[in-house]
Design a protein around this motif. Structure first.
Motif, PDB file in Angstrom:
ATOM      1  N   ALA A  73     -30.730 -11.297   6.599  1.00 55.60           N
ATOM      2  CA  ALA A  73     -31.851 -11.358   7.538  1.00 55.60           C
ATOM      3  C   ALA A  73     -32.612 -10.032   7.559  1.00 55.60           C
ATOM      4  O   ALA A  73     -33.848 -10.010   7.545  1.00 55.60           O
ATOM      5  CB  ALA A  73     -31.339 -11.708   8.934  1.00 55.60           C
ATOM      6  N   TRP A  74     -31.875  -8.915   7.584  1.00 59.56           N
ATOM      7  CA  TRP A  74     -32.529  -7.604   7.583  1.00 59.56           C
ATOM      8  C   TRP A  74     -33.294  -7.380   6.284  1.00 59.56           C
ATOM      9  O   TRP A  74     -34.394  -6.825   6.287  1.00 59.56           O
ATOM     10  CB  TRP A  74     -31.500  -6.504   7.805  1.00 59.56           C
ATOM     11  CG  TRP A  74     -32.056  -5.127   7.618  1.00 59.56           C
ATOM     12  CD1 TRP A  74     -31.812  -4.261   6.605  1.00 59.56           C
ATOM     13  CD2 TRP A  74     -33.005  -4.467   8.475  1.00 59.56           C
ATOM     14  NE1 TRP A  74     -32.518  -3.098   6.761  1.00 59.56           N
ATOM     15  CE2 TRP A  74     -33.260  -3.196   7.910  1.00 59.56           C
ATOM     16  CE3 TRP A  74     -33.639  -4.828   9.665  1.00 59.56           C
ATOM     17  CZ2 TRP A  74     -34.141  -2.300   8.496  1.00 59.56           C
ATOM     18  CZ3 TRP A  74     -34.527  -3.912  10.241  1.00 59.56           C
ATOM     19  CH2 TRP A  74     -34.761  -2.671   9.656  1.00 59.56           C
ATOM     20  N   GLN A  75     -32.718  -7.803   5.174  1.00 66.50           N
ATOM     21  CA  GLN A  75     -33.409  -7.646   3.902  1.00 66.50           C
ATOM     22  C   GLN A  75     -34.708  -8.457   3.882  1.00 66.50           C
ATOM     23  O   GLN A  75     -35.727  -8.008   3.337  1.00 66.50           O
ATOM     24  CB  GLN A  75     -32.481  -8.065   2.756  1.00 66.50           C
ATOM     25  CG  GLN A  75     -31.316  -7.100   2.553  1.00 66.50           C
ATOM     26  CD  GLN A  75     -30.224  -7.662   1.670  1.00 66.50           C
ATOM     27  OE1 GLN A  75     -30.170  -8.871   1.404  1.00 66.50           O
ATOM     28  NE2 GLN A  75     -29.323  -6.810   1.219  1.00 66.50           N
ATOM     29  N   TYR A  76     -34.671  -9.636   4.492  1.00 66.20           N
ATOM     30  CA  TYR A  76     -35.902 -10.434   4.564  1.00 66.20           C
ATOM     31  C   TYR A  76     -36.946  -9.745   5.450  1.00 66.20           C
ATOM     32  O   TYR A  76     -38.133  -9.703   5.119  1.00 66.20           O
ATOM     33  CB  TYR A  76     -35.604 -11.832   5.102  1.00 66.20           C
ATOM     34  CG  TYR A  76     -36.853 -12.653   5.311  1.00 66.20           C
ATOM     35  CD1 TYR A  76     -37.576 -13.132   4.224  1.00 66.20           C
ATOM     36  CD2 TYR A  76     -37.324 -12.912   6.601  1.00 66.20           C
ATOM     37  CE1 TYR A  76     -38.750 -13.855   4.407  1.00 66.20           C
ATOM     38  CE2 TYR A  76     -38.485 -13.637   6.797  1.00 66.20           C
ATOM     39  CZ  TYR A  76     -39.202 -14.103   5.690  1.00 66.20           C
ATOM     40  OH  TYR A  76     -40.366 -14.820   5.886  1.00 66.20           O
ATOM     41  N   VAL A  77     -36.496  -9.195   6.576  1.00 62.01           N
ATOM     42  CA  VAL A  77     -37.419  -8.486   7.468  1.00 62.01           C
ATOM     43  C   VAL A  77     -38.039  -7.291   6.744  1.00 62.01           C
ATOM     44  O   VAL A  77     -39.239  -7.002   6.894  1.00 62.01           O
ATOM     45  CB  VAL A  77     -36.687  -8.044   8.750  1.00 62.01           C
ATOM     46  CG1 VAL A  77     -37.537  -7.078   9.570  1.00 62.01           C
ATOM     47  CG2 VAL A  77     -36.309  -9.263   9.591  1.00 62.01           C
ATOM     48  N   THR A  78     -37.238  -6.599   5.953  1.00 62.07           N
ATOM     49  CA  THR A  78     -37.771  -5.487   5.157  1.00 62.07           C
ATOM     50  C   THR A  78     -38.843  -5.978   4.191  1.00 62.07           C
ATOM     51  O   THR A  78     -39.891  -5.333   4.003  1.00 62.07           O
ATOM     52  CB  THR A  78     -36.636  -4.801   4.374  1.00 62.07           C
ATOM     53  OG1 THR A  78     -35.644  -4.323   5.288  1.00 62.07           O
ATOM     54  CG2 THR A  78     -37.163  -3.638   3.552  1.00 62.07           C
ATOM     55  N   GLU A  79     -38.613  -7.144   3.583  1.00 65.38           N
ATOM     56  CA  GLU A  79     -39.597  -7.738   2.673  1.00 65.38           C
ATOM     57  C   GLU A  79     -40.884  -8.079   3.415  1.00 65.38           C
ATOM     58  O   GLU A  79     -41.995  -7.783   2.932  1.00 65.38           O
ATOM     59  CB  GLU A  79     -38.999  -9.008   2.050  1.00 65.38           C
ATOM     60  CG  GLU A  79     -39.961  -9.824   1.218  1.00 65.38           C
ATOM     61  CD  GLU A  79     -40.395  -9.143  -0.058  1.00 65.38           C
ATOM     62  OE1 GLU A  79     -41.383  -9.613  -0.669  1.00 65.38           O
ATOM     63  OE2 GLU A  79     -39.754  -8.145  -0.462  1.00 65.38           O
ATOM     64  N   VAL A  80     -40.756  -8.695   4.598  1.00 67.24           N
ATOM     65  CA  VAL A  80     -41.937  -9.065   5.378  1.00 67.24           C
ATOM     66  C   VAL A  80     -42.732  -7.824   5.799  1.00 67.24           C
ATOM     67  O   VAL A  80     -43.960  -7.786   5.728  1.00 67.24           O
ATOM     68  CB  VAL A  80     -41.515  -9.885   6.616  1.00 67.24           C
ATOM     69  CG1 VAL A  80     -42.698 -10.110   7.556  1.00 67.24           C
ATOM     70  CG2 VAL A  80     -40.937 -11.232   6.185  1.00 67.24           C
ATOM     71  N   ALA A  81     -41.999  -6.793   6.223  1.00 69.76           N
ATOM     72  CA  ALA A  81     -42.677  -5.542   6.614  1.00 69.76           C
ATOM     73  C   ALA A  81     -43.405  -4.918   5.435  1.00 69.76           C
ATOM     74  O   ALA A  81     -44.523  -4.411   5.570  1.00 69.76           O
ATOM     75  CB  ALA A  81     -41.667  -4.568   7.210  1.00 69.76           C
ATOM     76  N   GLY A  82     -42.758  -4.950   4.273  1.00 70.24           N
ATOM     77  CA  GLY A  82     -43.402  -4.400   3.090  1.00 70.24           C
ATOM     78  C   GLY A  82     -44.661  -5.155   2.713  1.00 70.24           C
ATOM     79  O   GLY A  82     -45.684  -4.545   2.354  1.00 70.24           O
ATOM     80  N   ARG A  83     -44.609  -6.481   2.816  1.00 69.81           N
ATOM     81  CA  ARG A  83     -45.801  -7.286   2.511  1.00 69.81           C
ATOM     82  C   ARG A  83     -46.944  -6.939   3.478  1.00 69.81           C
ATOM     83  O   ARG A  83     -48.123  -6.941   3.100  1.00 69.81           O
ATOM     84  CB  ARG A  83     -45.489  -8.768   2.661  1.00 69.81           C
ATOM     85  CG  ARG A  83     -44.515  -9.331   1.637  1.00 69.81           C
ATOM     86  CD  ARG A  83     -44.181 -10.770   2.020  1.00 69.81           C
ATOM     87  NE  ARG A  83     -43.107 -11.342   1.243  1.00 69.81           N
ATOM     88  CZ  ARG A  83     -42.527 -12.500   1.530  1.00 69.81           C
ATOM     89  NH1 ARG A  83     -42.919 -13.192   2.598  1.00 69.81           N
ATOM     90  NH2 ARG A  83     -41.541 -12.953   0.782  1.00 69.81           N
ATOM     91  N   ALA A  84     -46.578  -6.655   4.738  1.00 67.24           N
ATOM     92  CA  ALA A  84     -47.588  -6.359   5.759  1.00 67.24           C
ATOM     93  C   ALA A  84     -48.034  -4.898   5.740  1.00 67.24           C
ATOM     94  O   ALA A  84     -48.893  -4.496   6.531  1.00 67.24           O
ATOM     95  CB  ALA A  84     -47.044  -6.715   7.146  1.00 67.24           C
ATOM     96  N   GLY A  85     -47.425  -4.092   4.863  1.00 63.06           N
ATOM     97  CA  GLY A  85     -47.785  -2.688   4.779  1.00 63.06           C
ATOM     98  C   GLY A  85     -47.322  -1.880   5.980  1.00 63.06           C
ATOM     99  O   GLY A  85     -47.996  -0.949   6.404  1.00 63.06           O
ATOM    100  N   LYS A  86     -46.157  -2.250   6.519  1.00 64.83           N
ATOM    101  CA  LYS A  86     -45.625  -1.559   7.689  1.00 64.83           C
ATOM    102  C   LYS A  86     -44.339  -0.818   7.342  1.00 64.83           C
ATOM    103  O   LYS A  86     -43.617  -1.182   6.415  1.00 64.83           O
ATOM    104  CB  LYS A  86     -45.346  -2.545   8.823  1.00 64.83           C
ATOM    105  CG  LYS A  86     -46.600  -3.162   9.413  1.00 64.83           C
ATOM    106  CD  LYS A  86     -46.266  -3.962  10.665  1.00 64.83           C
ATOM    107  CE  LYS A  86     -47.535  -4.476  11.348  1.00 64.83           C
ATOM    108  NZ  LYS A  86     -47.210  -5.224  12.596  1.00 64.83           N
ATOM    109  N   VAL A  87     -44.051   0.208   8.103  1.00 67.29           N
ATOM    110  CA  VAL A  87     -42.811   0.968   7.990  1.00 67.29           C
ATOM    111  C   VAL A  87     -41.881   0.548   9.121  1.00 67.29           C
ATOM    112  O   VAL A  87     -42.313   0.437  10.272  1.00 67.29           O
ATOM    113  CB  VAL A  87     -43.075   2.480   8.071  1.00 67.29           C
ATOM    114  CG1 VAL A  87     -41.786   3.259   8.013  1.00 67.29           C
ATOM    115  CG2 VAL A  87     -44.015   2.924   6.951  1.00 67.29           C
ATOM    116  N   ILE A  88     -40.617   0.293   8.806  1.00 72.60           N
ATOM    117  CA  ILE A  88     -39.660  -0.062   9.857  1.00 72.60           C
ATOM    118  C   ILE A  88     -38.476   0.884   9.821  1.00 72.60           C
ATOM    119  O   ILE A  88     -38.270   1.600   8.847  1.00 72.60           O
ATOM    120  CB  ILE A  88     -39.183  -1.524   9.713  1.00 72.60           C
ATOM    121  CG1 ILE A  88     -38.548  -1.756   8.344  1.00 72.60           C
ATOM    122  CG2 ILE A  88     -40.328  -2.476   9.935  1.00 72.60           C
ATOM    123  CD1 ILE A  88     -37.946  -3.151   8.201  1.00 72.60           C
TER     124      ILE A  88
END
Length: 275
Positions: free
Chosen positions: A260-275
């Protein structure tokens, strides 16, 4: 004679310069966490952990770990803990998050000491050091596992947990994570032996039974997996598509907090965000 003494002094000075400097003594009350190498410790300036509220799908496990660490920090009776089960379901994360929560409630009173499996030989020396410090410690051994022919490791762990002369001091408790409840790997031959199968199981679980808390972590179902992602998405201001999230887990071949965290990292990367 004087020349000989001078030569010897020069040799001694040269050898002293070649010798590695002594390791600095660590301050056992200055840091929130430490790493034990087997012979010495180094302080960790900041203990990183996810907020407890983001650890979803493991509510009952989280409650037991948090409560036990809270009691340890307060100086009350507390258990050694074995967290076992599925990979990526937050076993180590909940340990770290519980320590951070306890440090907030009891500033300076508790610290985490992480020990790698290859440094287990030095844990007895670590106990000797920690027993002299006016502070509570949780010694954390992550992803522990012994091979079939390793008899010394399990025996040493049993001695630390209870009864042995090398048992941990009263201000120290152990937290161990493992993929198997029995910690020791099983061989296929055990399943084919009808004579002593029960004895083998009892002997293996005897090690797990020495932990006051033995907490199982299991694969999460689809709603729990999506709930974990939803929690992260809310935390970081992200939006996601459920079908995309499920497809991600199918490609990974698993549903877990880590996936789940890896997917969230992918979504953030697609959106150009840093988490």
């Amino acid at each position: 004679m004087i020349d000989q003494i001078e030569v010897l002094n020069r040799i001694a000075d040269a050898l002293e310069r070649l010798a590695p400097p002594a390791a600095p003594q660590v301050d056992w009350v200055a840091h929130p966490a430490y790493v034990w190498t087997g012979s010495e410790a180094r302080g960790v300036a900041e203990l990183l952990a996810p907020p407890l509220g983001l650890l979803r799908g493991i509510e009952s496990q989280k409650e037991r770990v948090v409560g036990n660490v809270e009691r340890l920090a307060a100086g009350y009776a507390a258990h050694d803990m074995l967290l076992w089960g599925s990979r990526g379901m937050g076993k180590s994360a909940v340990i770290r998050a519980s320590i951070v929560a306890a440090q907030t409630a009891h500033p300076g009173r508790i610290a985490l000491v992480q020990v790698a499996q290859e440094a287990l030989h030095g844990v007895t020396a670590l106990f000797a050091l920690l027993g002299k410090v006016d502070r509570q410690f949780l010694v954390f051994i992550d992803d522990l596992g012994f091979e079939e022919n390793d008899g010394a490791g399990p025996r040493l762990l049993r001695s630390w947990l209870e009864g042995g002369v090398e048992a941990r001091p009263n201000n120290v408790r152990l937290a161990v994570t493992a993929n198997r409840r029995a910690i020791v790997s099983r061989s296929m031959s055990e399943q084919d032996d009808p004579i002593n199968a029960r004895d083998v199981v009892d002997d293996r679980l005897a090690l797990a039974d020495r932990f006051g808390l033995s907490i199982g972590f299991h694969n999460c179902d689809q709603p729990s997996y999506l709930a974990i992602i939803e929690g992260y998405a809310q935390q970081f201001g992200l939006t996601f598509d459920e079908h995309d999230a499920l497809e991600w887990s199918r490609r990974r071949g698993a549903r877990s907090g880590r996936v789940a965290w890896q997917y969230v990292t992918e979504v953030a990367g697609r959106a150009g965000k840093v988490i």
